[in-house]
Design an enzyme around this catalytic site. Structure first.
Site, mmCIF file in Angstrom:
data_model
loop_
_atom_site.group_PDB
_atom_site.id
_atom_site.type_symbol
_atom_site.label_atom_id
_atom_site.label_comp_id
_atom_site.label_asym_id
_atom_site.label_seq_id
_atom_site.Cartn_x
_atom_site.Cartn_y
_atom_site.Cartn_z
ATOM 1 C CD GLU A 1 -2.923 1.320 2.325
ATOM 2 O OE1 GLU A 1 -3.381 2.210 2.369
ATOM 3 O OE2 GLU A 1 -3.261 0.313 2.841
ATOM 4 C CD GLU B 1 1.863 8.573 4.029
ATOM 5 O OE1 GLU B 1 2.457 9.543 3.832
ATOM 6 O OE2 GLU B 1 1.130 7.750 3.560
ATOM 7 C CG ASP C 1 9.823 9.313 -3.291
ATOM 8 O OD1 ASP C 1 8.980 8.781 -3.719
ATOM 9 O OD2 ASP C 1 10.498 10.139 -3.923
ATOM 10 C CG ASP D 1 -1.610 15.902 -3.613
ATOM 11 O OD1 ASP D 1 -2.404 16.382 -4.528
ATOM 12 O OD2 ASP D 1 -0.828 16.457 -3.006
ATOM 13 C CG ASP E 1 -11.503 12.236 -2.630
ATOM 14 O OD1 ASP E 1 -10.451 12.204 -3.250
ATOM 15 O OD2 ASP E 1 -11.620 12.554 -1.552
ATOM 16 C CG HIS F 1 -12.389 10.102 10.290
ATOM 17 N ND1 HIS F 1 -13.776 10.483 10.904
ATOM 18 C CD2 HIS F 1 -11.790 11.269 10.045
ATOM 19 C CE1 HIS F 1 -13.572 11.584 11.209
ATOM 20 N NE2 HIS F 1 -12.250 11.980 10.638
ATOM 21 C CG PHE F 2 -9.645 11.598 6.337
ATOM 22 C CD1 PHE F 2 -9.471 12.771 6.838
ATOM 23 C CD2 PHE F 2 -8.361 10.581 7.235
ATOM 24 C CE1 PHE F 2 -8.362 13.116 7.793
ATOM 25 C CE2 PHE F 2 -7.668 11.003 7.978
ATOM 26 C CZ PHE F 2 -7.756 12.234 8.422
#
Length: 231
Positions: free
Chosen positions: A53, A78, A105, A128, A164, A202-203
């Site tokens: 991931e 991450e 990275d 992003d 999204d 949640h986001f």
């Protein structure tokens, strides 16, 4: 020349608990970037299918996956320290041992540390979108990156993208449909319904309440020679 980064480094305030996670749990969960191919069987202490991931944020989905899919190994990448610290604390509380993390990275890790045909699955959820046109070159999902990811995925392995932001969803779809190494798991040119394994975080829930759409894309890695998907 160094590649164009798909993220901006934010210092982000670390809570004392998140800082302690690095002091206490990094030796268990962390993998230091060395620029050389890694033996993940040794890192995990077992041989199991490897799921990657990229950009796991606060780790909510990665933690859930590790608990509900214990037979596979999970590798998370991450760059933002607070999310890594939060996830390590949660993993320690849950006594999870099938997750290892990079604080680096993702482009570098993919290029230098993951051997060819090592991944059973790769997940890039809500990267992003880089809304402004002049920043589109910073988007992670680009032909060169997708090709590199294909080389590190086993034939029949899965790539799962989600966003999204509709313009980015359309960009992802165009890139993937042009990638000869990948085959749309739903139908050519189609998005897919959210699979059960991608929980609503949640986001995402907050965005849905605001009327945001979400687009999922699933692709299988074709066989390198025949072009077919292995069963």
């Amino acid at each position: 020349m160094r590649h164009i980064r798909s993220f901006v480094m934010r210092t982000g305030r670390m809570t004392p608990a998140q800082q302690r996670a690095f002091d206490t749990h990094w030796a268990c969960y962390g993998i230091a970037y060395t620029g050389t191919i890694q033996n993940f069987t040794a890192h995990f202490g077992r041989s199991a299918p490897l799921v990657l991931e990229i950009g796991f944020g606060n780790g909510e989905a990665l933690l859930w996956a590790s608990k509900h899919d214990p037979v596979r190994n999970y590798l998370g990448i991450e760059v933002h320290s607070p999310g890594i610290g939060r996830l390590m604390n949660a993993l320690a509380v849950e006594h999870r041992n099938n997750v290892r993390l990079y604080h680096h990275d993702a482009m570098d890790v993919l290029e230098h540390e993951i051997a060819p045909a090592s991944l059973a699955e790769a997940r890039i959820w809500f990267p992003d979108p880089w809304h402004k046109k002049r920043h589109h070159k910073r988007r992670m999902v680009q032909p060169s990156f997708i090709s590199k990811l294909a080389a590190r995925t086993i034939p029949g392995g899965l790539l799962h993208l989600a966003t999204d932001w509709q313009p980015y969803a359309e960009h992802m779809l165009a890139v993937m449909e042009s990638a000869t190494e990948w085959c749309n798991a739903t139908a050519p040119g189609q998005y897919t319904q959210r699979p059960d394994w991608r929980i609503i975080t949640h986001f995402e829930r907050r965005g849905l309440k605001r009327g945001h759409g979400v687009w999922d894309l699933l692709y299988y890695r074709r066989h390198a020679t025949s072009g077919h998907i292995l069963p």
